[in-house]
Design a protein around this motif. Structure first.
Motif, short mmCIF file in Angstrom:
data_model
loop_
_atom_site.label_atom_id
_atom_site.label_comp_id
_atom_site.label_asym_id
_atom_site.label_seq_id
_atom_site.Cartn_x
_atom_site.Cartn_y
_atom_site.Cartn_z
N TYR A 167 10.13 7.16 15.07
CA TYR A 167 9.91 5.95 15.78
C TYR A 167 9.67 6.30 17.25
O TYR A 167 10.41 6.88 17.97
N ARG A 222 15.50 6.78 3.32
CA ARG A 222 14.96 5.46 3.36
C ARG A 222 13.20 5.79 2.79
O ARG A 222 12.69 6.82 3.16
N HIS A 225 8.16 3.05 4.91
CA HIS A 225 8.05 1.45 5.30
C HIS A 225 7.23 0.96 6.43
O HIS A 225 7.39 1.88 7.45
N HIS A 227 7.59 -1.89 9.23
CA HIS A 227 8.33 -3.02 9.62
C HIS A 227 7.52 -4.16 10.32
O HIS A 227 6.40 -3.77 10.84
#
Ligand code: MBD
Ligand code: FE
Length: 287
Positions: A167, A222, A225, A227
């Motif tokens: 990120y 995880r 994905h 967000h």
């Protein structure tokens, strides 16, 4: 690779801790006065009693008590309380907070949201590097109210990891707003966001959360994905995530944040464009 070696638990933990300390939640005010004291009494007493029950049931030893104490101290020193709480606790808070909604399903926010990402028009490409890796993805849809009314000017904030699972603002070497943007829907509530499909995310293995995971024999993953925070005037903001059908760890997310309504099934993009496309509509609850 170089980026992976330098994205340490301590660095991303410190950034997440700093971000959390500067944020104000919409409903941040705790219950005031005597009712607040009673609430703290009830919750703290029940939580402590639940720990006592575990100690008795499993005859926890002094060695285990000291290991727990050392670990709790180290979680703070690593800045990993936001990560720990968002991975293992937040999903139940979200379940309780949103059980009365009729619109789109939400799920946890996680530790890596940053407010104030660049505002973009209804059809836009998220900020990304010239050589950004990953399969291109067109994510398109419409935002309506529960009664079907299109929500002109709704805002779709999207943030996600890159093709290496990192990120921006929480791993070194990435442009500040990489793969983060706030798209403003058109007069009919429509939007189209060009991005790339993220990779699955691995919890940092070199910090306290990683030590817990390996000590317990769990995995650190995880599923890939996206967000999102979707909002419009007069409506409740929904914080959610979307996953990819058939992807690794969709069935065993370490953060327990997958719901069946949140799984996308992208198809090859129409008209010979590179990559995939998928349509997903958001429904917001009126306030
Ligand atoms: C993530 O990317 C995330 O979304 C959550 C909930 C926890 C850790 C990393
Ligand atoms: Fe995430």
């Amino acid at each position: 690779e170089a980026i992976a070696e330098t994205a340490t638990a301590a660095a991303s933990g410190a950034a997440a801790t700093e971000r959390f300390r500067s944020k104000q939640r919409e409903d941040a005010a705790a219950t005031p006065g005597a009712a607040g004291t009673k609430r703290v009494d009830t919750l703290a007493t029940e939580l402590i009693t639940a720990v006592h029950d575990v100690i008795r049931r499993h005859k926890v030893t002094y060695a285990e008590y000291d290991a727990l104490k050392a670990w709790l101290i180290q979680v703070g020193l690593d800045g990993e309380w936001p990560l720990f709480l968002d991975v293992w606790i937040e999903h139940v808070v979200e379940e309780v907070a949103n059980e009365d909604r009729d619109g789109s399903k939400g799920t946890i926010e996680g530790p890596y949201y940053v407010p104030g990402s660049p505002k973009l028009p209804a059809e836009a490409t998220l900020p990304m590097r010239d050589d950004e890796g990953g399969t291109p993805l067109l994510f398109q849809g419409r935002v309506t109210s529960v009664d079907g009314t299109p929500l002109a000017g709704a805002e779709i904030e999207m943030w996600h990891a890159d093709d290496d699972g990192f990120y921006s603002q929480y791993a070194p070497g990435l442009p500040e707003w990489n793969l983060r943007g706030t798209v403003v829907a058109d007069d009919e509530g429509r939007f189209g966001i060009h991005t790339v499909q993220p990779a699955p995310y691995q919890i940092p293995t070199d910090g306290s959360c990683g030590r817990l995971i390996s000590a317990a024999g769990w995995h650190a993953w995880r599923p890939a994905h996206l967000h999102l925070k979707v909002s419009a005037a007069g409506h409740r903001l929904v914080t959610t995530q979307l996953y990819f059908k058939g992807g690794n760890h969709v069935e065993d997310d370490i953060a327990s944040a997958v719901k069946p309504e949140l799984i996308l099934a992208p198809v090859p993009a129409a008209g010979g464009a590179d990559g995939n496309e998928v349509t997903y509509d958001f429904v917001l609850d009126p306030r």
